[in-house]
Design a protein around this motif. Structure first.
Motif, short mmCIF file in Angstrom:
data_model
loop_
_atom_site.label_atom_id
_atom_site.label_comp_id
_atom_site.label_asym_id
_atom_site.label_seq_id
_atom_site.Cartn_x
_atom_site.Cartn_y
_atom_site.Cartn_z
N TYR A 134 0.11 10.86 7.42
CA TYR A 134 -0.22 9.60 6.87
C TYR A 134 -0.94 8.68 7.68
CZ TYR A 134 2.83 11.34 2.93
OH TYR A 134 3.32 11.93 1.93
N LYS A 135 -0.81 8.73 8.91
CA LYS A 135 -1.65 7.93 10.04
C LYS A 135 -2.96 8.36 9.56
CE LYS A 135 -1.81 6.27 14.55
NZ LYS A 135 -1.56 6.35 16.01
N LYS A 146 -8.49 7.23 6.94
CA LYS A 146 -9.30 7.72 6.15
C LYS A 146 -9.52 6.67 5.18
CE LYS A 146 -8.84 12.57 6.71
NZ LYS A 146 -8.41 14.06 6.13
N HIS A 147 -8.45 6.04 4.60
CA HIS A 147 -8.48 5.18 3.45
C HIS A 147 -9.10 3.76 3.96
CE1 HIS A 147 -7.22 3.18 -0.20
NE2 HIS A 147 -6.62 2.26 0.70
N ASN A 163 0.76 -1.39 0.03
CA ASN A 163 -0.01 0.08 -0.10
C ASN A 163 0.77 1.24 0.15
OD1 ASN A 163 -1.93 1.73 0.26
ND2 ASN A 163 -2.83 0.97 2.23
N PRO A 164 0.52 2.22 -1.05
CA PRO A 164 1.56 3.35 -1.15
C PRO A 164 1.41 4.15 0.13
CG PRO A 164 0.27 3.14 -2.94
CD PRO A 164 -0.18 2.17 -2.11
N ILE A 165 0.21 4.41 1.05
CA ILE A 165 0.18 5.11 2.02
C ILE A 165 0.86 4.43 3.12
CG2 ILE A 165 -1.53 6.24 3.80
CD1 ILE A 165 -3.54 6.21 1.44
N THR A 166 0.65 3.22 3.35
CA THR A 166 1.43 2.51 4.20
C THR A 166 3.15 2.64 4.07
OG1 THR A 166 -0.18 0.72 4.49
CG2 THR A 166 1.78 0.30 5.54
N GLN A 167 3.28 2.72 2.85
CA GLN A 167 4.73 2.82 2.76
C GLN A 167 5.32 4.27 2.80
OE1 GLN A 167 5.14 2.08 -1.79
NE2 GLN A 167 5.43 -0.04 -1.35
N LYS A 168 4.64 5.35 2.82
CA LYS A 168 4.81 6.63 3.18
C LYS A 168 4.87 6.92 4.64
CE LYS A 168 5.06 8.81 -0.95
NZ LYS A 168 5.99 9.74 -1.43
N TYR A 169 3.81 6.07 5.23
CA TYR A 169 3.85 5.90 6.74
C TYR A 169 5.29 5.54 7.31
CZ TYR A 169 2.36 5.16 11.59
OH TYR A 169 2.67 5.27 13.15
#
Length: 97
Positions: A87-88, A93-94, A27-33
């Protein structure tokens, strides 16, 4: 002095752990986190390394290098902290949708 050495070791291990977790996450959001958390630990490493070097050598050059590392480390900690909160929230939200 032992506190800074243990802080350096723990922060570099957690930095490497979070960098590895980036590659394992899809997941790109998890990677950014994970990247933002890694930046936080990198800042802790840089800050504690700079303070440790000044306390070990106690020269004028180590003072200037310690101040430089302290400033860069605090900037990195600040950026990592703000990005991790962002990002959290984005991940929450995602996950709701």
């Amino acid at each position: 002095m032992l506190v800074f050495i243990s802080l350096i070791i723990v922060s570099i291990v957690l930095y490497i752990y979070n960098k590895v977790m980036i590659t394992r996450s899809g997941n790109p959001i998890t990677q950014k986190y994970y990247d933002s958390i890694a930046k936080l630990f990198l800042g802790i490493f840089i800050t504690s390394f700079g303070v440790s070097q000044y306390l070990f050598y106690e020269t004028r050059l180590s003072l200037f290098m310690g101040i430089l590392f302290l400033i860069l480390g605090i900037m990195q900690i600040n950026h990592g902290w703000r990005a991790s909160r962002h990002y959290k929230n984005e991940y929450m939200k995602h996950a709701e949708t």
